[in-house]
Design an enzyme around this catalytic site. Structure first.
Site, mmCIF file in Angstrom:
data_model
loop_
_atom_site.group_PDB
_atom_site.id
_atom_site.type_symbol
_atom_site.label_atom_id
_atom_site.label_comp_id
_atom_site.label_asym_id
_atom_site.label_seq_id
_atom_site.Cartn_x
_atom_site.Cartn_y
_atom_site.Cartn_z
ATOM 1 N N SER A 21 -6.441 2.365 -9.921
ATOM 2 C CA SER A 21 -6.259 0.909 -9.882
ATOM 3 C C SER A 21 -5.882 0.437 -8.470
ATOM 4 O O SER A 21 -5.048 1.041 -7.806
ATOM 5 C CB SER A 21 -5.158 0.509 -10.863
ATOM 6 O OG SER A 21 -4.909 -0.879 -10.770
ATOM 7 N N LYS A 43 -8.043 -3.398 -10.489
ATOM 8 C CA LYS A 43 -6.748 -3.692 -9.867
ATOM 9 C C LYS A 43 -5.810 -4.330 -10.889
ATOM 10 O O LYS A 43 -6.248 -5.137 -11.710
ATOM 11 C CB LYS A 43 -6.987 -4.660 -8.701
ATOM 12 C CG LYS A 43 -5.755 -5.322 -8.101
ATOM 13 C CD LYS A 43 -5.228 -4.567 -6.918
ATOM 14 C CE LYS A 43 -3.922 -5.158 -6.393
ATOM 15 N NZ LYS A 43 -3.112 -4.118 -5.730
ATOM 16 N N SER A 68 1.574 -1.954 1.383
ATOM 17 C CA SER A 68 2.525 -2.827 0.730
ATOM 18 C C SER A 68 1.784 -4.110 0.382
ATOM 19 O O SER A 68 1.794 -5.081 1.121
ATOM 20 C CB SER A 68 3.684 -3.109 1.682
ATOM 21 O OG SER A 68 4.414 -4.196 1.212
ATOM 22 N N ASN A 124 0.693 -0.820 -15.685
ATOM 23 C CA ASN A 124 1.284 -0.519 -14.382
ATOM 24 C C ASN A 124 2.772 -0.846 -14.445
ATOM 25 O O ASN A 124 3.209 -1.920 -14.084
ATOM 26 C CB ASN A 124 0.596 -1.320 -13.288
ATOM 27 C CG ASN A 124 1.187 -1.049 -11.916
ATOM 28 O OD1 ASN A 124 2.104 -0.228 -11.778
ATOM 29 N ND2 ASN A 124 0.682 -1.716 -10.910
ATOM 30 N N CYS A 127 4.608 -0.106 -10.298
ATOM 31 C CA CYS A 127 4.258 -0.624 -8.986
ATOM 32 C C CYS A 127 5.506 -0.649 -8.103
ATOM 33 O O CYS A 127 6.496 -1.305 -8.429
ATOM 34 C CB CYS A 127 3.655 -2.003 -9.071
ATOM 35 S SG CYS A 127 3.131 -2.566 -7.455
ATOM 36 N N GLY A 240 -3.574 11.047 -7.348
ATOM 37 C CA GLY A 240 -2.782 11.185 -6.138
ATOM 38 C C GLY A 240 -3.407 12.144 -5.143
ATOM 39 O O GLY A 240 -3.412 13.345 -5.364
ATOM 40 N N GLY A 241 -3.945 11.605 -4.082
ATOM 41 C CA GLY A 241 -4.406 12.437 -2.981
ATOM 42 C C GLY A 241 -5.725 13.146 -3.189
ATOM 43 O O GLY A 241 -6.066 14.046 -2.427
ATOM 44 N N GLY A 262 -8.096 7.382 -5.412
ATOM 45 C CA GLY A 262 -7.597 6.138 -4.840
ATOM 46 C C GLY A 262 -8.022 5.932 -3.402
ATOM 47 O O GLY A 262 -9.173 5.591 -3.109
HETATM 48 C C1 LIG Z 1 -4.279 -0.483 -1.513
HETATM 49 C C2 LIG Z 1 -3.762 0.064 -2.784
HETATM 50 C C3 LIG Z 1 -3.525 -0.772 -3.857
HETATM 51 C C4 LIG Z 1 -3.045 -0.275 -5.048
HETATM 52 N N1 LIG Z 1 -2.850 -1.123 -6.076
HETATM 53 C C5 LIG Z 1 -2.462 -0.622 -7.277
HETATM 54 C C6 LIG Z 1 -2.361 -1.456 -8.403
HETATM 55 O O1 LIG Z 1 -2.637 -2.637 -8.357
HETATM 56 N N2 LIG Z 1 -1.961 -0.903 -9.580
HETATM 57 C C7 LIG Z 1 -1.676 0.426 -9.691
HETATM 58 O O2 LIG Z 1 -1.351 0.876 -10.786
HETATM 59 N N3 LIG Z 1 -1.775 1.245 -8.631
HETATM 60 C C8 LIG Z 1 -2.163 0.753 -7.433
HETATM 61 N N4 LIG Z 1 -2.286 1.596 -6.363
HETATM 62 C C9 LIG Z 1 -1.954 3.021 -6.526
HETATM 63 C C10 LIG Z 1 -3.219 3.832 -6.792
HETATM 64 O O3 LIG Z 1 -3.802 3.443 -7.993
HETATM 65 C C11 LIG Z 1 -2.889 5.323 -6.848
HETATM 66 O O4 LIG Z 1 -1.981 5.545 -7.897
HETATM 67 C C12 LIG Z 1 -2.295 5.824 -5.557
HETATM 68 O O5 LIG Z 1 -2.979 5.263 -4.467
HETATM 69 C C13 LIG Z 1 -2.333 7.347 -5.444
HETATM 70 O O6 LIG Z 1 -3.635 7.821 -5.392
HETATM 71 P P1 LIG Z 1 -4.388 8.190 -4.019
HETATM 72 O O7 LIG Z 1 -3.508 9.123 -3.270
HETATM 73 O O8 LIG Z 1 -5.678 8.815 -4.463
HETATM 74 O O9 LIG Z 1 -4.595 6.904 -3.284
HETATM 75 C C14 LIG Z 1 -2.779 1.106 -5.174
HETATM 76 C C15 LIG Z 1 -3.022 1.951 -4.104
HETATM 77 C C16 LIG Z 1 -3.513 1.457 -2.917
HETATM 78 C C17 LIG Z 1 -3.777 2.409 -1.809
#
Ligand SMILES: Cc1cc2nc3c(=O)[nH]c(=O)nc-3n(C[C@H](O)[C@H](O)[C@H](O)COP(=O)(O)O)c2cc1C
Ligand SMILES: Cc1cc2nc3c(=O)[nH]c(=O)nc-3n(C[C@H](O)[C@H](O)[C@H](O)COP(=O)(O)OP(=O)(O)OC[C@H]3O[C@@H](n4cnc5c(N)ncnc54)[C@H](O)[C@@H]3O)c2cc1C
Ligand SMILES: Cc1cc2nc3c(=O)[nH]c(=O)nc-3n(C[C@H](O)[C@H](O)[C@H](O)COP(=O)(O)OP(=O)(O)OC[C@H]3O[C@@H](n4cnc5c(N)ncnc54)[C@H](O)[C@@H]3O)c2cc1C
Ligand SMILES: Cc1cc2nc3c(=O)[nH]c(=O)nc-3n(C[C@H](O)[C@H](O)[C@H](O)COP(=O)(O)O)c2cc1C
Ligand code: FES
Ligand code: FES
Lengths: 312, 294, 312, 294
Positions: A21, A43, A68, A124, A127, A240-241, A262
């Site tokens: 998301s 999102k 952020s 979510n 957050c 995550g990652g 993500g």
């Molecule tokens: C720019 C951005 C916006 C995000 N917005 C949300 C969100 O709206 N809701 C949510 O549950 N997670 C949000 N996340 C978290 C991601 O869904 C994910 O849990 C997190 O980035 C870890 O995964 P990654 O390391 O593959 O990025 C956001 C992450 C990023 C980078």
């Protein structure tokens, strides 16, 4: 032929790969064939319209990013009219992600967006930017239980609460979510982090703290996915990652049934398709006929063989 | 917007050598490993890069940009891509051009690319300039990097039948770029610089007023600089001339997904209601009168 | 001349740079002039002798490492006779680090090692490997309070509890430590993490989980140091991912009074001296006459100036 | 062990160009940016690297090792150092040598180094071989990488007045290395290989027994291989011959600080009591009879 289907509760996905998301939107459909994804996750929205945090909203590290964003949202009506309509043109199941300020509002919003086309709802509760110091529902087992219960009572659509890695007792919270009837859990959202520019003495994101994401975080979030998968009976969706098939497979081995990609979508919009292709290639190479055979297949080191000598 | 396609993206193809141009015609935006044709210094700070574009990138419009995966080195590993405006595109020659300032980790990485190397570029991205068909006289006021963004607009405007006046401002005359390119395209070029002492805002203002008195300007554009934005906003209001500005912001995805690149905008001219818009997807080109100075 | 001295409670250090427990030992004296350090912090000991975890104990990522060492210990007697004697040859204050299985034992061990030469005692209440799933004293405010109280009652030597980043409520725990009389807190130990080899399906460290350390972790641990520094009045010693003067300065700006360097000592044993030199150079460049002026000097982004327009 | 020193380490010096050799004589172990003199392939898998050593590294003893900071590339960034045995040292020529197998990220990085480049090496480290002064006949049994570790021992033993027999085992004759170097130093070399079919343990055992019958072996060494360790352990016990083994383990610090590199050892020969020892600091060379096979 490798069978890539996975079941997340009552929902069958063509393959275990979906976006996380907040890292995916309509724009992606102009770059890749999003029909090849296991699911589409949008999102997080709130019921009302929100602007999100002030910029600067992003900082970059060697192998991760600090975001952020807050939860900018066009509201539930826009989501139903525009977003759902858009994704109904595509085949993968649509997973909506929602956030709210109270337990009741979580239930209300879940009910409201349970429109045809929405096939699961991610809660979510994690957050890290929305609440002061990242203290959100997901930091607390009882609040998590209440949120999931309220949503389950409000809709027939499967509910996937998304864990926060900022909680110490993530297993306890996962169990509370399961107890409340969650159909799956997503593990996990981003860890709270910060950075300061030593030239200007200013924080790198205006909000001071944000969520840190990207490959450098994988070992921590993988550990959490593993701990949760060991504790609950419902499917765990790892997040995550992840930027390669190997990363996704690591999550599957640790017990996740599916994965979310993500930040890697930003580095390369082709990442998810590449992950799917390479998981299939991996399985072919190793004669694994069904991707789900990888789930929880981590082995263990044998204790050191002391060859007749008593261990200490 | 639904893209009609039966095309199944094959990423093994995408990930392979840059000499191959994978058939991605069905997608308006591609992640394309492009071959570098040249990457030369134009002055002490800027490089000009020409790459072989695929079909999607050759459709790029002035004001659009690409998100470039900058090569890493032993010490620098730029994790995210870097946005770069389209500086030029030539569909018949199959080339896409960039003009960039070497300033940090990412652009230092770009600067290492040599002819024959591969550049993974995502694009074309964003909404470019939209000049009304009836436009007769376009004024472009650019400083520094803004030049790269505005330059391709000149030929587009001239193709529409408009006259183009380009005011180029720089710290010193050596840093004035694109003069030949603009003149060649048929634009009138006025170059000013800090060292010559004719680049201060009041002087530019006087210059623009004179210009407008001679041949009325009916479209104004600028890019990047806060004081130029302020100047054009007040002039456009006073003279009743419409215009657009290309904005910059730090980006995550560059395709409207992450909301990292927002800036506050007025809902409409003079509106007190503000909201954030994504520079990458709602822009990078915005109505002059809705932009906020900073 | 830049004044580099810092005060950690009653202890004055020549400069704010010291090693993190477990990443420094006698061997370092054969490579660098350890008299130049702000303090010397030794590896955590237990009262009894322990062997630690089975190998493999280490895995490497792009910008971090996963260590699962456990607490191998030669015991308190060896520490007093050999280790303290060795470091008494050097000028920087010696900080012992201890761990124990119960609150009483924490007190007893603190009393036992309060020998001349030991100038502070770090309480490792946070070791993520020792207890099952990393659940240690430091996960809980009450247990932390008890441990610190027991140690303060047992000795006059300053007590520095070291926070665990695996706790969600780190601020609450820091406050409990302060309440119990802690002289400073160290923020923090390593986050629990894991990794799986996708070829062998085996975890990369035999113990499955270990602590992840190194530069990739800095934004998370910096955030925690900042949160704690805002909450407590006692000095915070920042720790996590420091490999350069800029990293150390980031911690100081966030509110830490001193810093510990861990994994970077392995990458380059000269790191700490380099950090000291470069902090001095930074201060000289910016006309900062006392390093302590940097402590807590982070500024804030001004809210976006809407130039007369009402904000939303 | 206290190092007498008034020397204040100046790291700006250390961090500077590798052409300068900072004065670090007071410290027995240095983090030394050494200049590469050569780095050539010896066969399809191994490279031989010669560097200009500083005073500390020129004091390295057989069995000791260095911890090398392997250069990164755009894709590979080896975060930790990599341990490499001393393969040769020549104090008068000022050279230190390594023989290494290119196998993963770190060694691939090492392989990219060219003459004139800088290699940040930490060392010399660990406890090397300790051959009793009275030793008359040293048997070295080595396979693969083990060869690099044992080779410098030959000259040392010969300097002590001992005879040296080196049994070199490899997958194929092409992979037998150091034969000339060992012969040149005065050692008897016996080369066996899998393709020739004479490298199986029973054959080696028969060979060693014959050798021992001819000229009694009074010191045995090996490195790395579990089956060679087993063989030498049983032979040393039966024949009453002492010996040492050089062990390997994944390392963090390589200077005894992190305890990552432990292996279980017997307290003494035949003891049932086991404890972990650090390969980097308590070893890498250990008494043959205290090592555990794995
Ligand atoms: C720019 C951005 C916006 C995000 N917005 C949300 C969100 O709206 N809701 C949510 O549950 N997670 C949000 N996340 C978290 C991601 O869904 C994910 O849990 C997190 O980035 C870890 O995964 P990654 O390391 O593959 O990025 C956001 C992450 C990023 C980078
Ligand atoms: C739509 C758009 C078009 C642009 N076109 C051009 C162009 O044609 N020529 C040119 O020279 N520059 C252009 N820029 C600016 C260019 O993107 C930055 O100079 C570049 O990102 C700097 O990266 P770096 O790693 O070298 O610098 P660093 O300062 O090390 O970058 C650190 C981070 O900040 C971001 N960043 C720094 N400056 C900017 C900026 N001005 N805008 C957005 N992100 C920034 C980087 O992307 C990176 O994430 C454009 C920016 C945008 C948003
Ligand atoms: C004391 C000692 C002396 C050595 N001497 C030599 C030598 O002279 N020549 C030679 O070719 N090799 C030698 N080795 C082995 C050498 O250290 C490894 O081949 C090298 O670390 C592999 O690194 P890599 O990144 O290329 O491989 P990768 O497999 O990618 O390494 C991954 C990680 O595992 C570690 N690792 C992998 N294999 C070993 C190993 N065998 N021992 C310790 N760590 C390992 C690496 O250091 C790294 O941290 C020695 C090892 C030790 C402990
Ligand atoms: C090999 C190793 C051993 C450690 N042992 C201890 C220990 O015994 N006690 C302790 O409090 N922390 C221990 N730590 C944690 C460090 O002191 C430090 O908190 C952590 O590594 C984060 O700092 P860094 O990122 O600079 O390494 C150890 C860390 C490493 C890498
Ligand atoms: S950069 Fe992601 S929305 Fe603009
Ligand atoms: S590698 Fe650190 S103790 Fe051996």
């Amino acid at each position: 032929m490798v069978n890539t289907t996975v079941k997340i509760g009552s929902l069958e996905l063509a393959n275990p790969v979906m976006p996380a998301s907040g890292t995916f939107a309509e724009g992606m459909a102009q770059i890749i064939d999003i029909n090849r994804l296991g699911a589409i996750v949008t999102k997080t929205i709130t019921s009302d319209k929100r602007q999100g945090n002030p910029p600067p909203r992003i900082a970059e590290f060697r192998n991760s990013t600090l975001f952020s964003i807050g939860i900018p949202s066009k509201g539930a009506d826009y989501y139903i009219e525009e977003t759902v309509t858009f994704y109904r043109q595509y085949t993968p199941p649509l997973v909506a992600s929602i956030s709210a300020d109270s337990i009741d509002q979580f239930g209300e919003l879940a009910a409201k967006i349970s429109v045809p086309g929405v096939q699961a709802i991610e809660a979510n509760i994690s957050c890290p930017n929305l609440k002061k110091n990242g203290q959100a529902f997901g930091m607390d087992a009882e609040a998590t239980y209440q949120v999931v219960r309220a949503m389950k009572a409000a809709t027939q659509v499967p509910i996937w609460p998304k864990m926060t890695p900022n909680a110490a007792n993530i297993v306890e919270i996962a169990l509370a979510a399961q107890e409340a009837g969650a159909d799956a859990i997503v593990v996990s959202n981003a860890l709270l982090a910060m950075a300061i520019d030593v030239d200007t003495f200013l924080p790198k994101v205006a909000n001071v703290m944000g969520g840190i994401t990207g490959p450098a975080m994988k070992p921590i979030l993988l550990r959490m996915a593993h701990q949760c998968a060991q504790a609950v009976d419902i499917p765990v969706i790892g997040c995550g990652g992840i930027e390669s098939a190997e990363d996704a497979i690591e999550y599957l081995l640790a017990g996740a049934s599916a994965v979310q990609v993500g930040t890697a979508n930003f580095v390369s919009p082709n990442t998810m398709l590449q992950v799917i292709n390479d998981i299939i290639a991996f399985c072919e190479r190793r004669d694994i006929s069904h991707v789900s055979e990888l789930v929880g297949a981590m082995r263990h080191h044998e204790p050191i063989r002391f060859e007749g000598v008593n261990s200490f | 917007m639904k893209i009609e396609t039966t095309f199944i993206a094959d990423n093994s193809e995408w990930a392979s050598q840059c000499s191959r141009q994978p058939d991605k015609l069905h997608f308006p935006i591609t992640e394309n490993p492009a071959r570098i044709l040249s990457n030369a210094w134009v002055n002490a700070e800027y490089k000009h890069m020409v790459v072989a574009g695929d079909a999607a990138s050759l459709a790029a419009q002035p004001g659009q940009f690409f998100h470039l995966k900058c090569p890493g080195t032993e010490v620098d590993q730029p994790y995210l891509r870097r946005p770069m405006s389209l500086y030029g595109v030539n569909p018949s020659a199959g080339t896409v051009e960039f003009l960039y300032k070497v300033q940090g980790m990412g652009t230092r990485g770009l600067a290492t690319l040599a002819e024959g190397d591969c550049l993974d570029m995502l694009g074309p991205l964003g909404r470019g300039f939209e000049i009304p068909d009836t436009t007769r006289h376009v004024l472009m006021v650019a400083r520094g990097v803004g030049l790269a963004t505005l330059t391709p607009l000149a030929s587009a405007a001239i193709a529409l039948g408009a006259k183009v006046t380009a005011m180029l401002s720089a710290r010193s005359p050596e840093l004035i770029m694109s003069k030949e390119r603009l003149t060649g395209a048929g634009a009138d070029v006025i170059a000013v610089s800090d060292t010559e002492g004719n680049s201060a805002v009041p002087e530019l203002e006087a210059l623009i007023r004179r210009l407008h008195a001679q041949t009325p300007v009916d479209f104004m554009t600028t890019c990047g600089s806060n004081r130029l934005l302020k100047l054009l906003q007040s002039l456009s209001k006073e003279l009743g001339v419409t215009g657009q500005i290309a904005m910059e912001q730090h980006m995550g995805c560059a395709v409207g997904m992450c909301y990292a690149c927002v800036r506050p905008f007025r809902q409409s001219a003079d509106s007190e209601e503000l909201s954030y818009r994504r520079v990458c997807w709602d822009g990078p080109v915005f109505p002059l009168e809705e932009a906020l100075t900073w």
